[in-house]
Write a protein that holds these residues in place. Structure first.
Motif, PDB file in Angstrom:
ATOM      1  N   ASN A   1       0.901  -1.244  -0.206  1.00 28.20           N
ATOM      2  CA  ASN A   1      -0.093   0.023  -0.082  1.00 28.20           C
ATOM      3  C   ASN A   1       0.768   1.189   0.006  1.00 28.20           C
TER       4      ASN A   1
ATOM      5  N   VAL B   1      -1.231  -5.430  -3.740  1.00 22.40           N
ATOM      6  CA  VAL B   1      -2.669  -5.296  -3.072  1.00 22.40           C
ATOM      7  C   VAL B   1      -3.254  -3.852  -3.408  1.00 22.40           C
TER       8      VAL B   1
ATOM      9  N   TYR C   1     -10.318 -18.385   3.759  1.00 25.77           N
ATOM     10  CA  TYR C   1     -11.168 -17.238   3.803  1.00 25.77           C
ATOM     11  C   TYR C   1     -12.618 -17.856   3.257  1.00 25.77           C
TER      12      TYR C   1
ATOM     13  N   ARG D   1     -11.076 -12.636  -1.568  1.00 31.35           N
ATOM     14  CA  ARG D   1     -10.856 -11.520  -0.599  1.00 31.35           C
ATOM     15  C   ARG D   1      -9.699 -11.501   0.328  1.00 31.35           C
ATOM     16  N   LEU D   2      -8.805 -12.807   0.381  1.00 30.15           N
ATOM     17  CA  LEU D   2      -7.748 -12.579   1.091  1.00 30.15           C
ATOM     18  C   LEU D   2      -6.751 -11.982   0.439  1.00 30.15           C
ATOM     19  N   GLY D   3      -6.010 -11.098   1.258  1.00 31.00           N
ATOM     20  CA  GLY D   3      -4.985 -10.258   0.414  1.00 31.00           C
ATOM     21  C   GLY D   3      -3.912 -11.014   0.042  1.00 31.00           C
TER      22      GLY D   3
ATOM     23  N   ASP E   1      -0.831 -10.581  -0.534  1.00 31.70           N
ATOM     24  CA  ASP E   1       0.439 -10.668   0.107  1.00 31.70           C
ATOM     25  C   ASP E   1       0.454 -11.382   1.154  1.00 31.70           C
ATOM     26  N   ARG E   2      -0.787 -11.436   1.926  1.00 28.77           N
ATOM     27  CA  ARG E   2      -1.041 -12.440   2.966  1.00 28.77           C
ATOM     28  C   ARG E   2      -0.786 -14.078   2.664  1.00 28.77           C
TER      29      ARG E   2
ATOM     30  N   ALA F   1      -0.099  -2.126   7.055  1.00 29.85           N
ATOM     31  CA  ALA F   1      -0.817  -2.913   8.044  1.00 29.85           C
ATOM     32  C   ALA F   1       0.168  -4.017   8.632  1.00 29.85           C
TER      33      ALA F   1
ATOM     34  N   LYS G   1      -0.097  -7.973   9.951  1.00 29.73           N
ATOM     35  CA  LYS G   1      -0.815  -8.788   9.557  1.00 29.73           C
ATOM     36  C   LYS G   1      -0.294 -10.195  10.250  1.00 29.73           C
TER      37      LYS G   1
ATOM     38  N   ILE H   1      -5.659  -8.565  10.958  1.00 31.40           N
ATOM     39  CA  ILE H   1      -5.277  -7.387  10.098  1.00 31.40           C
ATOM     40  C   ILE H   1      -5.227  -6.168  11.183  1.00 31.40           C
TER      41      ILE H   1
END
Ligand SMILES: Nc1ncnc2c1ncn2[C@@H]1O[C@H](COP(=O)(O)OP(=O)(O)OP(=O)(O)O)[C@@H](O)[C@H]1O
Ligand SMILES: CC(C)(CO)[C@@H](O)C(=O)NCCC(=O)O
Ligand SMILES: [K+]
Length: 249
Positions: free
Chosen positions: A9, A56, A93, A98-100, A102-103, A126, A128, A143
């Motif tokens: 971000n 993201v 999820y 919807r799960l980022g 990067d995660r 953020a 995480k 998060i």
């Protein structure tokens, strides 16, 4: 040579690796597309044979950057896409898209390295945490605001918290109770991050006893490293997962 990009971000992390043995040729952290294109253009020598990216950012922003990269370097950009299951890990999820990303990639990378239950703590814009069980089931995660967001919320919503970046850096020479605004805020926020990290480890213990690995990544990992000595610090964890999700030859 392969260009790898992690578009977060606030920052874009990039590196160039050899296609054959994955040795690192160059890399950096930039805060704009323009700075990124300039840094890559300044790399001496060889042509890029491929490019993989995790983003993201919004689809529009990501598309614009891909177009610039394709124009400037004549390389097709492969952008990592959500998956319900990959490399033995099942997305936890309700809606896997919807799960980022990067995660997701950090979780893939961690499970690959741990070969068992693992916890990923990623401290960027953020903060995480993600949990992957020994059988590859992603159990979900958390998060929270990271250091830059905690700091800027305090600066934005109070009238008397004001300080510059240089004094912020100096304030972190210790974590003792602050004797100035900058020390009080900077040290307080670091303790919040450390508390976040320790709490995640407690959760992992409740789930798995001592049979798990902890991975620490993200730009602010060094701020909590000493308080979670059991963690393996892997700055490139997202890139490990990215290479798994976007194989190139
Ligand atoms: N060389 C560096 N350049 C930029 N930020 C850095 C650097 N080293 C440490 N940091 C810190 O890392 C943090 C940003 O981390 P990171 O780059 O992982 O975030 P991000 O990927 O943009 O965010 P997110 O992953 O949450 O979207 C900032 O708080 C910044 O102060
Ligand atoms: C949480 C961030 C912003 C961290 O970079 C990113 O992973 C993201 O945009 N995720 C989407 C929301 C989610 O993961 O539930
Ligand atoms: K990131």
């Amino acid at each position: 040579m392969i260009l790898e990009l992690d578009c977060g971000n606030s920052f874009i992390k990039w590196r160039v690796i050899h296609a054959g043995d994955a040795t690192i040729v160059g890399g950096g952290i930039v805060d704009s597309d323009q700075a990124l294109l300039a840094q890559i253009a300044a790399l001496p020598g060889q042509r890029l044979s491929g490019c993989r990216m995790v983003s993201v950012r919004s689809e529009d922003e990501t598309d614009v950057l891909c177009a610039h990269l394709e124009q400037s370097f004549g390389v097709r950009v492969q952008v990592a896409q959500p998956a319900q299951e990959m490399a033995g890990v099942r997305n936890g999820y309700d809606d896997y898209q919807r799960l980022g990303m990067d995660r997701w990639l950090a979780a893939l990378g961690a499970y690959h390295l741990a070969k068992g239950a693992c916890l990923v703590i990623d401290l960027g814009t953020a903060a995480k945490a993600d949990f992957v069980a020994g059988d590859g089931q992603h159990l979900g995660g958390y998060i929270c605001p990271g250091m830059p967001l905690m700091r800027s919320q305090l600066r934005t919503h109070t009238r008397r918290i004001r300080y510059d970046d240089a004094s912020a850096e100096r304030a972190l020479s210790s974590l003792a109770p602050g004797h100035s605004t900058v020390e009080a805020v900077e040290r307080g926020c670091v303790l919040m991050l450390q508390g976040f990290a320790r709490t995640q480890i407690e959760q992992a213990r409740a789930l798995w006893g001592e049979a798990f690995s902890v991975f620490l990544t993200g730009g602010d990992a060094p701020l909590v490293q000493d308080s979670v000595p059991q963690a393996r610090v892997i700055p490139d964890l997202v890139f490990v997962g990215l290479a798994m999700a976007c194989p190139l030859d």
